[in-house]
Design an enzyme around this catalytic site. Sequence first.
Site, PDB file in Angstrom:
ATOM      1  N   ASP A  53       0.812  -1.215   0.000  1.00  0.00           N
ATOM      2  CA  ASP A  53       0.000   0.000   0.000  1.00  0.00           C
ATOM      3  C   ASP A  53       0.849   1.270   0.000  1.00  0.00           C
ATOM      4  O   ASP A  53       0.594   2.199  -0.771  1.00  0.00           O
ATOM      5  CB  ASP A  53      -0.947  -0.006   1.205  1.00  0.00           C
ATOM      6  CG  ASP A  53      -1.766  -1.278   1.272  1.00  0.00           C
ATOM      7  OD1 ASP A  53      -2.082  -1.834   0.193  1.00  0.00           O
ATOM      8  OD2 ASP A  53      -2.073  -1.735   2.385  1.00  0.00           O
ATOM      9  N   GLU A 166      -9.204  -2.544   3.564  1.00  0.00           N
ATOM     10  CA  GLU A 166      -8.934  -2.331   4.971  1.00  0.00           C
ATOM     11  C   GLU A 166      -9.954  -1.381   5.590  1.00  0.00           C
ATOM     12  O   GLU A 166     -10.337  -1.533   6.746  1.00  0.00           O
ATOM     13  CB  GLU A 166      -7.512  -1.791   5.157  1.00  0.00           C
ATOM     14  CG  GLU A 166      -6.445  -2.813   4.814  1.00  0.00           C
ATOM     15  CD  GLU A 166      -5.027  -2.314   5.012  1.00  0.00           C
ATOM     16  OE1 GLU A 166      -4.113  -3.151   4.963  1.00  0.00           O
ATOM     17  OE2 GLU A 166      -4.827  -1.103   5.212  1.00  0.00           O
TER      18      GLU A 166
END
Length: 277
Positions: A53, A166
């Site tokens: 990420d 997430e």
Amino acid sequence: MRPLQSQIIADLHVQPIIDPALEIRRSVDFLKQYLKHNPQYKSYVIAISGGQDSTLAGKLAKIAIDELNEKTDKTNYQLIAVRQPYGIQLDASDALSALDFIQPDQTLTTNIKTATDAMTDALRQGGLIVDDMSRGSIKPKMRMIAQYAVARENQGVVVGTDHAAEAFAGFFTKYGDGGTDINPLWRLNKRQGRQMLQSLSAPTALYEKIPTADLEDDRPQLPDEIALGVTYDHIDDYLEGRPVPVTAAVKIESLYLASAHKRHAPLTLYDTWFYHS
């Protein structure tokens, strides 16, 4: 599709299929427009851990910075990467590989061990237990203090790495890694982030490594999928509108409902979304 599934997908703006090149361009343009419309800022600041990420968000920010500088024929803007280990980072080689791929204009290191340990000691002296999970939530808050200090001294904006796979679970620390200014990955699931890194010719190891927040001392390098209790493949399938095993769907939905407060600003008298009567 399950009744709550469409609501979650709409809330997080996940597309069932993406064109990686198009999504790269959308994110880069988004980052460029923010700085163009906020001339008081001259830099992007991002913590680079060596995971998928931060590697993706960092590379997108660097492309945006380079294009802005090319347009003005100057070097008015910069990307500042911050390495933030707690003591010795076990996967430090991945962080260095990510930095080599991103090529930030400036790299700083702010080791958070001393600050985290000092805060832990202060809290314990105040009578708190401060177990391993509590320390795990202190670490990202210490990291964010440092990132905003760097941003403050460099006319900077803090870039976040939060994404749909997430965000659905609030799998970030409130006022820690969740406390950022701009999130160019919002709307993407884990699978789509990998596709974009592949399109950007990132080192394979950076997007094939097992994701971990690595916040707990007692369980270092704990895989995200164990912490979440559901695999990213099932999360991604669910967010793309595909069927998943009932046990996975129930887990995803329970995490989504329990973490609603993390996806909203602090409440006021005029907020009613949390009422269920």
